[in-house]
Structure formats: structure tokens, C-alpha cells
Scaffold this motif. Structure first.
Motif, short mmCIF file in Angstrom:
data_model
loop_
_atom_site.label_atom_id
_atom_site.label_comp_id
_atom_site.label_asym_id
_atom_site.label_seq_id
_atom_site.Cartn_x
_atom_site.Cartn_y
_atom_site.Cartn_z
N PRO A 1 27.05 -23.94 25.37
CA PRO A 1 26.10 -22.43 25.55
C PRO A 1 26.40 -22.23 23.82
CG PRO A 1 27.97 -22.81 27.07
CD PRO A 1 28.21 -23.18 26.31
N GLU A 2 26.96 -22.65 23.44
CA GLU A 2 27.45 -22.29 21.35
C GLU A 2 27.01 -23.72 20.09
OE1 GLU A 2 27.61 -20.52 18.12
OE2 GLU A 2 27.88 -19.81 19.64
N ALA A 3 26.74 -24.73 20.93
CA ALA A 3 26.10 -25.75 20.99
C ALA A 3 24.73 -25.68 20.69
CB ALA A 3 26.50 -27.17 21.41
N LEU A 4 24.28 -25.03 21.69
CA LEU A 4 22.73 -25.16 21.96
C LEU A 4 22.11 -24.03 21.28
CD1 LEU A 4 19.46 -25.55 23.35
CD2 LEU A 4 20.88 -24.21 25.03
N VAL A 5 22.93 -22.93 20.49
CA VAL A 5 22.95 -21.83 20.09
C VAL A 5 22.72 -22.37 18.63
CG1 VAL A 5 24.06 -19.67 18.70
CG2 VAL A 5 23.80 -19.95 21.48
N GLY A 6 23.34 -23.45 18.40
CA GLY A 6 23.20 -23.41 16.52
C GLY A 6 22.12 -24.50 16.64
N VAL A 7 21.66 -25.00 17.56
CA VAL A 7 20.48 -26.43 17.65
C VAL A 7 19.57 -25.37 17.23
CG1 VAL A 7 18.74 -27.97 19.10
CG2 VAL A 7 21.64 -28.13 18.41
N LEU A 8 19.07 -24.51 18.15
CA LEU A 8 18.69 -23.75 18.28
C LEU A 8 18.48 -22.38 16.78
CD1 LEU A 8 18.23 -22.37 21.60
CD2 LEU A 8 16.83 -23.39 20.50
N ALA A 9 19.45 -22.23 16.03
CA ALA A 9 19.43 -21.68 15.03
C ALA A 9 19.12 -21.99 13.75
CB ALA A 9 21.22 -20.64 14.70
N ASP B 1 8.50 -32.84 24.91
CA ASP B 1 9.42 -33.49 25.02
C ASP B 1 10.38 -33.10 23.56
OD1 ASP B 1 8.45 -35.65 26.09
OD2 ASP B 1 6.90 -36.35 25.42
N GLU B 2 9.83 -32.56 22.81
CA GLU B 2 10.56 -31.74 21.40
C GLU B 2 11.72 -30.76 21.87
OE1 GLU B 2 7.87 -31.41 17.69
OE2 GLU B 2 6.33 -30.20 19.44
N TRP B 3 10.78 -29.77 22.99
CA TRP B 3 11.84 -28.93 23.74
C TRP B 3 13.24 -29.62 24.16
CZ3 TRP B 3 13.50 -28.00 29.16
CH2 TRP B 3 14.06 -26.47 29.01
N TRP B 4 12.85 -31.04 25.17
CA TRP B 4 14.27 -31.16 25.96
C TRP B 4 14.53 -31.76 24.33
CZ3 TRP B 4 15.30 -29.91 29.93
CH2 TRP B 4 15.10 -29.63 31.17
N GLY B 5 14.46 -31.83 23.97
CA GLY B 5 15.14 -33.33 22.54
C GLY B 5 15.77 -32.00 21.85
N LEU B 6 15.56 -31.08 22.03
CA LEU B 6 16.44 -30.17 22.01
C LEU B 6 17.80 -29.92 22.43
CD1 LEU B 6 14.05 -27.49 19.52
CD2 LEU B 6 15.43 -28.65 18.56
N VAL B 7 16.96 -29.48 23.58
CA VAL B 7 18.43 -29.90 24.85
C VAL B 7 19.43 -30.68 24.55
CG1 VAL B 7 18.98 -29.63 27.52
CG2 VAL B 7 16.75 -28.23 26.11
N ASP B 8 18.74 -32.05 24.71
CA ASP B 8 19.56 -33.12 24.37
C ASP B 8 20.63 -33.43 23.29
OD1 ASP B 8 18.22 -34.42 26.48
OD2 ASP B 8 17.06 -35.49 25.79
N THR B 9 19.82 -32.73 22.15
CA THR B 9 20.62 -32.90 20.31
C THR B 9 22.10 -32.03 20.38
OG1 THR B 9 18.53 -33.25 19.98
CG2 THR B 9 20.77 -31.47 18.32
N ALA B 10 21.79 -30.70 21.46
CA ALA B 10 23.61 -30.48 22.10
C ALA B 10 23.85 -30.84 23.21
CB ALA B 10 22.41 -28.64 22.39
N ARG B 11 23.01 -31.28 23.84
CA ARG B 11 24.26 -31.75 24.84
C ARG B 11 24.84 -33.26 24.23
NH1 ARG B 11 23.85 -31.67 30.04
NH2 ARG B 11 24.07 -34.81 30.58
N THR B 12 24.05 -33.63 23.39
CA THR B 12 25.21 -34.98 22.54
C THR B 12 26.17 -34.42 21.76
OG1 THR B 12 22.49 -36.07 22.98
CG2 THR B 12 24.50 -36.78 20.71
N ALA B 13 25.83 -33.58 21.11
CA ALA B 13 26.90 -32.65 20.11
C ALA B 13 27.94 -32.41 20.75
CB ALA B 13 26.18 -31.83 19.79
N VAL B 14 28.05 -32.14 22.41
CA VAL B 14 29.43 -32.08 23.27
C VAL B 14 29.98 -33.32 24.26
CG1 VAL B 14 28.73 -29.74 22.72
CG2 VAL B 14 28.08 -31.01 24.76
N GLY B 15 29.10 -33.81 23.61
CA GLY B 15 29.27 -34.97 24.91
C GLY B 15 29.87 -35.02 26.41
N ASP B 16 30.68 -36.09 25.99
CA ASP B 16 31.06 -35.82 27.83
C ASP B 16 32.03 -34.92 28.63
OD1 ASP B 16 34.21 -35.52 27.03
OD2 ASP B 16 34.46 -36.83 27.83
N ARG B 17 31.29 -33.02 28.06
CA ARG B 17 31.70 -31.62 27.68
C ARG B 17 30.48 -30.88 28.52
NH1 ARG B 17 35.50 -29.08 24.35
NH2 ARG B 17 35.87 -28.37 26.30
#
Length: 192
Positions: A32-40, A4-20
């Protein structure tokens, strides 16, 4: 880190980029860059754990039915292509991923898949999710050798599928009757 935490990180990146967040073909795909930022933003151990959970998610989708869905959607599917397809499914978020693993024909509901069926662009697969994880680790640690060593050690103790999971199909993707019977909505989109 649990799933659940893992998917939450993916969702955080998805939310950051919205409809894209749902199309990997965009020339300036922001996910991709949003996910790198979340993980970093994680500690190195958290990034390592994210990588191991990524492999677990990929392995859970290593299924006959999903392979055949990928073949229909992409027009072909190699082993590497199926790995990329599963990586792209992960980037679509937990709900879409879970539905697709349980019922691959549900992918027919995705606007990107509909556009692909009409040859209007769009793409699901993503080749380098593991590279994104390594990029985040490199930002935090300045190197990736320790990531590679830690992930290799963690994976060496895991039981991983050697063959596609689930009911074994006739793996002939040219068998349109089988595709229409097993994946009727996707077949309706991609088979004339």
C-alpha cells in the motif's frame, strides 16, 4: 493514461516490494505505501486518471463467476467484501487479475490462496485502494476535495454495471455441486 500505463504503475509498486507483493495479511504489508509513493510522483491529473482507471478495472471484474470464487476463497462474500476482493486482485498485478477475470478458477494457483485453503494465513482482498489513491493526491495537493469532484464528474459519464456481469449463476454459494462443476480447482481446495 491508457490501461497499459495504469498497470505499469501497479507493477512498479509491486516490483518495489518484491516477494512481499502478493499477501495483504502481512502485519507490515509494504505494497500500500509503495503504491502511494508511485502515485504521489504523478501530477494531480495523473492521479485522477489513475482513480478513474481503477474504477474501470473494478467494474470489469464485477462478474458472477468471480463473485462465487471470492465466496469460496473467503468463506463468504458481501457486496463490500467483493469490492475489497476485486481491489486486492488489482494489487496482484495485471497478469493475475486478467486471468482471474477470464477464468476465476485460476486463483487456485496462487500460493496465498493455497495457504488460505489450509487456514495457514494469507489474504487477497484489500479494503482501501481508493484511500491509497486519495492519500497520494493529498501528498501532492494538500487536499482531496478536488479529487473527489473530478472523479465524480468523470464517473458520471461512464456506463457502469448495475448487476453482476457474465453468465448468471444460481447465486447460492452453498450449492456445492455448482461450485465443483464451475470452479473445480477452487472447490477442491475449499470444499471438503
Amino acid at each position: 493514461m491508457d490501461m497499459d500505463e495504469w498497470w505499469g504503475l501497479v507493477d512498479t509498486a509491486r516490483t518495489a516490494v518484491g516477494d512481499r507483493a502478493d499477501d495483504r495479511e502481512l502485519p507490515d504489508d509494504p505494497l500500500p505505501e509503495a503504491l502511494v509513493g508511485v502515485l504521489a510522483a504523478l501530477e494531480p491529473a495523473g492521479i485522477i486518471d489513475f482513480y478513474v482507471k481503477y474504477v474501470e478495472a473494478q467494474d470489469s471484474a464485477y462478474r458472477y463467476s468471480l463473485y462465487m470464487a471470492a465466496y469460496l476463497i473467503e468463506g463468504s462474500c458481501t457486496d463490500d467484501g467483493f469490492m475489497d476482493f476485486r481491489g486486492g486482485l488489482i494489487l496482484l498485478g495485471q497478469d493475475t487479475f486478467s486471468r482471474a477475470v477470464a477464468h476465476p478458477d485460476s486463483l487456485a494457483e496462487l500460493p496465498t490462496v493455497t495457504r488460505m485453503s489450509r487456514e495457514e494465513g494469507g489474504w487477497i482482498g484489500y479494503e482501501s485502494v481508493s484511500c491509497l489513491i486519495a492519500d497520494a493526491y493529498r501528498r501532492v495537493q494538500g487536499e482531496t476535495d478536488s479529487l473527489d469532484t473530478a472523479v465524480e464528474a468523470a464517473l458520471s459519464g461512464m456506463a457502469r454495471p448495475e448487476q453482476l456481469l457474465g453468465e448468471e449463476w444460481n447465486r447460492d454459494p452453498e450449492d456445492e455441486e455448482q461450485m465443483r462443476r464451475r470452479l473445480p480447482r477452487l472447490a477442491a481446495l475449499f470444499l471438503n
